[in-house]
Design a protein around this motif. Structure first.
Motif, PDB file in Angstrom:
ATOM      1  N   ILE A  89      -8.050   3.394  -3.070  1.00  0.00           N
ATOM      2  CA  ILE A  89      -7.095   2.420  -3.612  1.00  0.00           C
ATOM      3  C   ILE A  89      -7.743   1.647  -4.755  1.00  0.00           C
ATOM      4  CG2 ILE A  89      -5.524   0.523  -3.082  1.00  0.00           C
ATOM      5  CD1 ILE A  89      -5.678   1.307  -0.133  1.00  0.00           C
ATOM      6  N   ARG A  90      -9.016   1.240  -4.552  1.00  0.00           N
ATOM      7  CA  ARG A  90      -9.708   0.513  -5.619  1.00  0.00           C
ATOM      8  C   ARG A  90      -9.870   1.392  -6.849  1.00  0.00           C
ATOM      9  NH1 ARG A  90     -12.887  -0.831  -1.276  1.00  0.00           N
ATOM     10  NH2 ARG A  90     -14.732   0.259  -2.043  1.00  0.00           N
ATOM     11  N   GLN A  91     -10.084   2.675  -6.656  1.00  0.00           N
ATOM     12  CA  GLN A  91     -10.246   3.568  -7.807  1.00  0.00           C
ATOM     13  C   GLN A  91      -8.969   3.635  -8.642  1.00  0.00           C
ATOM     14  OE1 GLN A  91     -11.944   6.879  -5.347  1.00  0.00           O
ATOM     15  NE2 GLN A  91     -13.449   7.025  -7.004  1.00  0.00           N
ATOM     16  N   VAL A  92      -7.817   3.534  -7.996  1.00  0.00           N
ATOM     17  CA  VAL A  92      -6.547   3.492  -8.744  1.00  0.00           C
ATOM     18  C   VAL A  92      -6.451   2.184  -9.525  1.00  0.00           C
ATOM     19  CG1 VAL A  92      -4.033   3.416  -8.516  1.00  0.00           C
ATOM     20  CG2 VAL A  92      -5.367   5.066  -7.173  1.00  0.00           C
TER      21      VAL A  92
ATOM     22  N   LEU B  17       3.685   4.896  -8.076  1.00  0.00           N
ATOM     23  CA  LEU B  17       2.228   4.880  -8.083  1.00  0.00           C
ATOM     24  C   LEU B  17       1.688   4.172  -6.840  1.00  0.00           C
ATOM     25  CD1 LEU B  17      -0.466   5.476  -9.436  1.00  0.00           C
ATOM     26  CD2 LEU B  17      -0.252   3.309 -10.671  1.00  0.00           C
ATOM     27  N   LEU B  18       2.292   3.053  -6.463  1.00  0.00           N
ATOM     28  CA  LEU B  18       1.841   2.321  -5.280  1.00  0.00           C
ATOM     29  C   LEU B  18       1.949   3.183  -4.028  1.00  0.00           C
ATOM     30  CD1 LEU B  18       0.956  -0.387  -3.962  1.00  0.00           C
ATOM     31  CD2 LEU B  18       3.384  -0.923  -3.724  1.00  0.00           C
ATOM     32  N   LEU B  19       3.101   3.810  -3.833  1.00  0.00           N
ATOM     33  CA  LEU B  19       3.318   4.586  -2.607  1.00  0.00           C
ATOM     34  C   LEU B  19       2.498   5.866  -2.594  1.00  0.00           C
ATOM     35  CD1 LEU B  19       7.145   4.105  -1.963  1.00  0.00           C
ATOM     36  CD2 LEU B  19       5.202   2.745  -1.167  1.00  0.00           C
ATOM     37  N   GLU B  20       2.326   6.489  -3.750  1.00  0.00           N
ATOM     38  CA  GLU B  20       1.475   7.690  -3.796  1.00  0.00           C
ATOM     39  C   GLU B  20       0.027   7.339  -3.476  1.00  0.00           C
ATOM     40  OE1 GLU B  20       2.032   9.606  -7.560  1.00  0.00           O
ATOM     41  OE2 GLU B  20       3.881  10.631  -6.921  1.00  0.00           O
TER      42      GLU B  20
ATOM     43  N   LEU C  78      -2.687  -5.186  -1.545  1.00  0.00           N
ATOM     44  CA  LEU C  78      -2.041  -6.373  -2.110  1.00  0.00           C
ATOM     45  C   LEU C  78      -2.402  -6.531  -3.581  1.00  0.00           C
ATOM     46  CD1 LEU C  78      -0.387  -8.971  -1.317  1.00  0.00           C
ATOM     47  CD2 LEU C  78      -2.600 -10.075  -0.961  1.00  0.00           C
ATOM     48  N   TYR C  79      -3.682  -6.323  -3.933  1.00  0.00           N
ATOM     49  CA  TYR C  79      -4.118  -6.449  -5.327  1.00  0.00           C
ATOM     50  C   TYR C  79      -3.441  -5.408  -6.211  1.00  0.00           C
ATOM     51  CZ  TYR C  79      -7.925  -9.479  -3.654  1.00  0.00           C
ATOM     52  OH  TYR C  79      -8.651 -10.494  -3.092  1.00  0.00           O
ATOM     53  N   LEU C  80      -3.316  -4.176  -5.708  1.00  0.00           N
ATOM     54  CA  LEU C  80      -2.642  -3.129  -6.489  1.00  0.00           C
ATOM     55  C   LEU C  80      -1.175  -3.473  -6.675  1.00  0.00           C
ATOM     56  CD1 LEU C  80      -2.546  -0.377  -7.875  1.00  0.00           C
ATOM     57  CD2 LEU C  80      -2.273   0.682  -5.609  1.00  0.00           C
ATOM     58  N   ASN C  81      -0.545  -3.948  -5.624  1.00  0.00           N
ATOM     59  CA  ASN C  81       0.864  -4.349  -5.705  1.00  0.00           C
ATOM     60  C   ASN C  81       1.041  -5.471  -6.725  1.00  0.00           C
ATOM     61  OD1 ASN C  81       3.621  -4.122  -4.559  1.00  0.00           O
ATOM     62  ND2 ASN C  81       3.248  -6.221  -3.860  1.00  0.00           N
ATOM     63  N   GLN C  82       0.137  -6.444  -6.739  1.00  0.00           N
ATOM     64  CA  GLN C  82       0.212  -7.540  -7.715  1.00  0.00           C
ATOM     65  C   GLN C  82       0.024  -7.027  -9.132  1.00  0.00           C
ATOM     66  OE1 GLN C  82      -2.867 -10.123  -6.210  1.00  0.00           O
ATOM     67  NE2 GLN C  82      -1.461 -11.308  -4.934  1.00  0.00           N
TER      68      GLN C  82
END
Length: 678
Positions: free
Chosen positions: A373-376, A444-447, A553-557
Motif C-alpha cells: 500500500i505504501r508503495q502505491v 486505484l484504492l480498491l485495486e 487511510l493515507y492513500l484514501n486521503q
C-alpha cells in the motif's frame, strides 16, 4: 525541540519563575503535539493493546469542553513533517530506538509510553467534531506558535521547554500545571476559570542579574537541544567547567543549566558570548561551529509564517515550500490536516519513519504487511512536478523513485530502500490527481486493497474503508489471523453504530434498549481486567491491521477520499478487541447480538464481506487442511455427508476453542460447502 534539563530546573524554582493565573475569556495557542501526548499519557489510558481510541477521544472532548466553559478560545497548532534541512535526523533515530525499548517493555508487562498508531488522526477528528480551529504546519511548529501568540497577545499552552526561551508577550503555561480538570468559579459570579501557572522570562533573567534575553537562544544551543548535539561542545564545557561552579544536588543536568546561565549572564550580548565560546575551541573547528550555532539560534527568532491569515482567511504560506514545486492543493490539504506529515516527509525527504507499536519484537515489524500500500502512495508522490508542457513551472530534474523507510528490526532500527509502485499513466502527476474522476480514484484504492466494489456495496458508508482494509489485511498478515481475531475485530467495529443508535432520538424505545444492552455488554468486555499477560501473537495481528488501516487511510486521503473517512474513535478499542479475544464466556456472538437485531444484521454484513476475501482455512476447524488431496480421501462420503461432518466438527471446535461459541456456523457451512464443490 526541547532543552535538556531546563523544564525541571525552572519547575524547581516555581515560586520565582511562575505566576498563578485564573485563565478565562481569552484566546490561547495550543501546541497540539504536546497536548495529545499529554492527554494520552496522563489520563490512565491502556497503552498495551494498540489504543483505546474511544476513551482517548472522550478525554480530548472533556479537555476542550473545560476551555469552552471558561470562554477560552483555543487555536491548535500541530507540527508537520521533519525539517527540510534534516538537522534533527540523529535525534529522531535516537527517539525511535527509545520507543522500541518502551514498546518492548510494555509488551512484556513493564512500563513505558508509546502513543498508539492512530492517535494523531483520532485527535484531529475530535478537533473537527468540536469545531476547534487548528492548523498543521509544514514542519516544526514552535516558531509559528510563538509568532501567532505574540501577534494576538495571548498565552501558549505546551510542555516544550523551548517556550521558556521564546520571548512571549503573554507568557507560557506548562501543561503539567494547567488544571483543566479543576474548573473553578470566580467568587460572586458565574464566570469559570482554569487555574494555571505562567512562566515569566523576565523573572528568569532577573534571577541571573538582569541577564540579556537575547543570550537565551545561545544558552539553548550550548545546553543541548534537538538540533545541536556536537561532541565538540563537550570540549567547550569541559574547559569552562571550573567557571560554572560546583555541581548542585539536582544532578549533572541542573548543574549544566545553572552553570551556563550564570556564565552567560556575564556577557552583554550574544556576539560577545559567542566569541568567548569559540576561543575555547580548536582553531580549525571554529568556523564550522560558529555557523552551526548561529543557524540553530535562528530557530528562536520570529517566524515568517502568518498563521493568523490561515485562521482568519484560510490562506497558508510557508517560505520553506516556495521552491519545492509542490501542487498548491497538496500544501493546502497538509495545512488543513487532510493529509498526514507522512506525505510531506515522503515528498521532501523521500524518507519516512515507521512508528513502532506494542508488538512481538521477535517477529518482522508489523508495518511489513502494509508495504504494498505504501508503495502505491510512493508511486503517486514520485512525480510531484507538473506534467510536460506546463510552462507555469520551471523544469525540474526527474525525481527518484526510491524511498527510504526507517523501520524496526528486532530491537533496533534499520533504513530500508523501497521502490515506488509503477502506476498507470493517468496517475503519474500529483498536480492532476484531484482532476481524476471519483471512479478512477476509487478503482486505484480498491485495486491496491485487493477488494471488489461489489463486496463493499452492502456495507454502510462509514465502514467501507475499514472493511476494505480488513480484506487486504486478512489476506496478507504475516502472523495469520484466526477466526476469533476476525470476530473480535468486527464486534469492535459495532461500537460506533451501536453508540449512534443509543444517542439517536429517532430510534424506537425497544430498539434503543436492545442497543443499550449490547453497548453495556461490550463495555464490560473492555473493562474486564486481564487474567494473564499480553497475547503477543494477538497483539501483533492487530498491530498489522492498524498499520494497514493507517496507510489505507493515507492513500484514501491522497486520492481525495473516494471512500468516506471512518469514525476512528469508535472504530477500534484495543482493550475491547483483546478482551473479546480472551474472554472465556460460553455466550455465542449470536446470543450477544440477539438483543439488537440491527447490530446483528450489520455484523452479518461485515462478516460476509470478509468471508468473500479471507483464505478458506480461516473458517475451517483447527488442524484441518483445505488441500485437495486431503479432501479426496473423504470421497467415500456424500457431499451432504461432508457438509454435515464439517459443521459438526466446527461446532465442537468452536465450543472448545473459540471464545464466541457458535458464531456464524451457517456461514461456515456455506463457505465449506462452496470450497468443496469448487
Amino acid at each position: 525541540m526541547g532543552i535538556r534539563g531546563l523544564m525541571s530546573f525552572v519547575e524547581d524554582h516555581s515560586s520565582e519563575f511562575f505566576t498563578d493565573l485564573k485563565l478565562r475569556d481569552t484566546k490561547i495557542i495550543i501546541d497540539g503535539y504536546a497536548l495529545f501526548h499529554r492527554l494520552c499519557f496522563n489520563s490512565n489510558l491502556e497503552l498495551r493493546y494498540g489504543g483505546d481510541y474511544d476513551s482517548f477521544a472522550d478525554v480530548v472532548q472533556k479537555f476542550f469542553e473545560a476551555l469552552f466553559a471558561c470562554k477560552i478560545c483555543p487555536y491548535v497548532v500541530l507540527d508537520g513533517g521533519c525539517d527540510i534541512s534534516d538537522k534533527k535526523l540523529k535525534t529522531l533515530k535516537d527517539r525511535a530506538r527509545e520507543k522500541i525499548q518502551m514498546a518492548h517493555s510494555l509488551s512484556v508487562g513493564g512500563g513505558g509510553y508509546v502513543c498508539p498508531l492512530l492517535i494523531r488522526e483520532v485527535f484531529i477528528q475530535v478537533l473537527i467534531k468540536l469545531r476547534v480551529c487548528f492548523v498543521q504546519c509544514f514542519s516544526e511548529a514552535d516558531r509559528d506558535i510563538m509568532t501567532l501568540a505574540n501577534h494576538w497577545n495571548c498565552p501558549v499552552l505546551s510542555s516544550d521547554s523551548d517556550f521558556c526561551i521564546f520571548d512571549l508577550k503573554s507568557g507560557f503555561c506548562p501543561l503539567n500545571s494547567f488544571q483543566w480538570r479543576n474548573v473553578n468559579t470566580v467568587k460572586g459570579t458565574q464566570d469559570c476559570y482554569i487555574p494555571a501557572k505562567c512562566f515569566s522570562l523576565d523573572a528568569l533573567c532577573r534571577h541571573f542579574g538582569n541577564m540579556n534575553k537575547a543570550l537565551l537562544p545561545l544558552f539553548a544551543v550550548l545546553c543541548g537541544n534537538d538540533h545541536i548535539n556536537l561532541p565538540i561542545m563537550e570540549t567547550f564545557l569541559s574547559q569552562v567547567r571550573p567557571l560554572l561552579g560546583a555541581p548542585s544536588s539536582k544532578g549533572r543536568r541542573h548543574h549544566r543549566v545553572l552553570g551556563l546561565l550564570n556564565w552567560l549572564s556575564r556577557f552583554a550580548d550574544p556576539t560577545e558570548a559567542l566569541d568567548s565560546v569559540l576561543k575555547h575551541l580548536p582553531r580549525k573547528s571554529r568556523a564550522g561551529v560558529e555557523e552551526l550555532l548561529c543557524c540553530s539560534m535562528e530557530e528562536y527568532l520570529q517566524s515568517q509564517v502568518r498563521l493568523q491569515d490561515f485562521f482568519q482567511q484560510g490562506t497558508y504560506s510557508c517560505p520553506d515550500t516556495l521552491n519545492l514545486g509542490f501542487p498548491p492543493w497538496v500544501l493546502m490539504a497538509l495545512a488543513r490536516g487532510q493529509l498526514s506529515p507522512f506525505i510531506s516527509d515522503a515528498l521532501v525527504l523521500r524518507r519516512i519513519f515507521l512508528h513502532t507499536q506494542v508488538e512481538n519484537m521477535q517477529r518482522l515489524n508489523a508495518h511489513r504487511v502494509s508495504l504494498p500500500i505504501r508503495q502505491v502512495i510512493y508511486g503517486l508522490l514520485a512525480n510531484a512536478s507538473p506534467p510536460p508542457g506546463d510552462t507555469a513551472w520551471n523544469a525540474r530534474p526527474p525525481q527518484p523513485r526510491a524511498f527510504s523507510e526507517v523501520e524496526r528490526i528486532n530491537k533496533n532500527i534499520k533504513t530500508s530502500v523501497v521502490d515506488a509502485a509503477e502506476l498507470p499513466k493517468d496517475y503519474s502527476y500529483l498536480s492532476r490527481l484531484t482532476e481524476l474522476s471519483l471512479a478512477r480514484r476509487q478503482i486505484l484504492l480498491l485495486e491496491t486493497l485487493k477488494v471488489k466494489q461489489a463486496i463493499l456495496d452492502p456495507i454502510p458508508a462509514a465502514l467501507k474503508l475499514p472493511i476494505a482494509v480488513s480484506c487486504y489485511w486478512v489476506q496478507h498478515s504475516e502472523v495469520k489471523a484466526k477466526l476469533h481475531h476476525l470476530q473480535a475485530l468486527l464486534l469492535g467495529m459495532l461500537l460506533g453504530p451501536v453508540h449512534a443508535m443509543i444517542n439517536s432520538p429517532e430510534e424506537e424505545a425497544l430498539r434503543g434498549a436492545g442497543a443499550k444492552m449490547l453497548y453495556e455488554e461490550l463495555q464490560r468486555a473492555k473493562a474486564r481486567p486481564p487474567g494473564q499477560g499480553l497475547d503477543l501473537d494477538a497483539a501483533h495481528i492487530f498491530c498489522q491491521w492498524q498499520s494497514c488501516l493507517q496507510v489505507g487511510l493515507y492513500l484514501n486521503q491522497l486520492l481525495s477520499s473516494p471512500l468516506p473517512e471512518p469514525d476512528l474513535p469508535r472504530l477500534y478499542s484495543g482493550s475491547l478487541v483483546h478482551g473479546l479475544c480472551r474472554q472465556p464466556t460460553a455466550a455465542s456472538v449470536e446470543s450477544l447480538l440477539s438483543a439488537c437485531p440491527e447490530a446483528q444484521q450489520l455484523y452479518e454484513q461485515l462478516f460476509n464481506a470478509m468471508k468473500s476475501c479471507a483464505p478458506a482455512e480461516l473458517f475451517l476447524p483447527k488442524g484441518k487442511s483445505t488441500s485437495k488431496k486431503k479432501r479426496q480421501k473423504k470421497q467415500g462420503n456424500s457431499v451432504s455427508g461432508n457438509r454435515v461432518g464439517t459443521a459438526l466438527d466446527a461446532r465442537g471446535w468452536h465450543e472448545r476453542s473459540n471464545r464466541f461459541g457458535l458464531l456464524m456456523v451457517a456461514a461456515l457451512e456455506e463457505h465449506t460447502d462452496g470450497s468443496e464443490l469448487g
